[in-house]
Design a protein around this motif. Structure first.
Motif, short mmCIF file in Angstrom:
data_model
loop_
_atom_site.label_atom_id
_atom_site.label_comp_id
_atom_site.label_asym_id
_atom_site.label_seq_id
_atom_site.Cartn_x
_atom_site.Cartn_y
_atom_site.Cartn_z
N SER A 152 0.83 -1.20 0.00
CA SER A 152 0.00 0.00 0.00
C SER A 152 0.87 1.25 0.00
O SER A 152 2.03 1.23 0.43
CB SER A 152 -0.91 0.02 1.22
N GLU A 154 0.27 3.73 1.91
CA GLU A 154 0.42 4.08 3.33
C GLU A 154 1.68 3.45 3.91
O GLU A 154 2.45 4.10 4.62
CB GLU A 154 -0.81 3.63 4.11
N GLU A 157 4.78 5.20 2.53
CA GLU A 157 5.03 6.49 3.17
C GLU A 157 5.59 6.32 4.58
O GLU A 157 6.48 7.08 4.99
CB GLU A 157 3.73 7.31 3.21
N LYS A 158 5.09 5.35 5.32
CA LYS A 158 5.63 5.09 6.66
C LYS A 158 7.11 4.73 6.58
O LYS A 158 7.92 5.16 7.41
CB LYS A 158 4.86 3.94 7.33
#
Length: 205
Positions: A152, A154, A157-158
């Protein structure tokens, strides 16, 4: 002190995880990440053994609440080379409360009688992963590239945010290939090989 895996059953657990992450593994450039992985970024292979990479990865693992980093040498084979020669597997785990010196010690540890066999020196293809199935790394010394896959945006980005100012070591696969081309001045055959790699690691819809 961290050590290589010696127990066969424990090794099989790691091997099963590798097969889950890369179910149809043929060779690095083919992109064998399982179909859940949609997004890919690249970095220079040698960063795998550097402190800024270690610190960022540990920060990421803490952020996603995974307590261990797993390191698995794909080539040379942990079974057919490493175990046969040293009676241990070129696989280890490192808890996130450990520091870079702990990591550095094991990747450059003499597994037998010759420090040239340390995995930080003679490993050609490696993988780093954790208990999560949402990310993984595969890298090739021969191709001079490592690739991080994510399921993902997300998770991607983490990962990048965990590296802070050092996140600029990561690029798209195409950008990393262009960096190598600028340094090595690919001939037409090599350019075609790297173009294939770039195509294979396009983000998936």
């Amino acid at each position: 002190m961290e050590n290589f895996v010696t127990d066969r059953k424990e090794f099989e657990n790691y091997k099963s995880k590798i097969k889950k992450l890369f179910p149809d593994y043929i060779s690095f450039e083919k992109n064998s990440f399982n179909n859940n992985f949609k997004y890919f970024i690249a970095f220079d292979f040698d960063y795998i053994f550097e402190e800024i990479f270690f610190e960022g990865t540990i920060s990421f693992l803490n952020k996603i609440k995974n307590g261990k980093l797993f390191f698995y040498t794909i080539d040379p084979s942990p079974e057919d080379y490493f175990f046969i020669h040293f009676n241990k597997y070129s696989v280890f785990e490192l808890e996130t409360n450990k520091n870079y010196n702990d990591f550095n010690s094991i990747v450059y540890k003499d597994p037998g009688v010759n420090t040239a066999d340390a995995i930080g020196i003679n490993s050609n293809e490696i993988s780093c992963f954790s208990h999560s199935d949402d990310w993984a790394i595969i890298g090739s010394r021969e191709w001079e590239i490592s690739i991080v896959g994510f399921i993902s945006l997300e998770m991607k980005e983490k990962f990048l945010n965990s590296f802070g100012d050092n996140s600029d070591i990561f690029t798209s696969i195409e950008q990393q290939v262009n960096i190598l081309d600028d340094m090595l001045n690919f001939d037409n055959e090599l350019k075609a090989d790297y173009n294939e790699l770039t195509e294979n690691y396009q983000d998936r819809e």
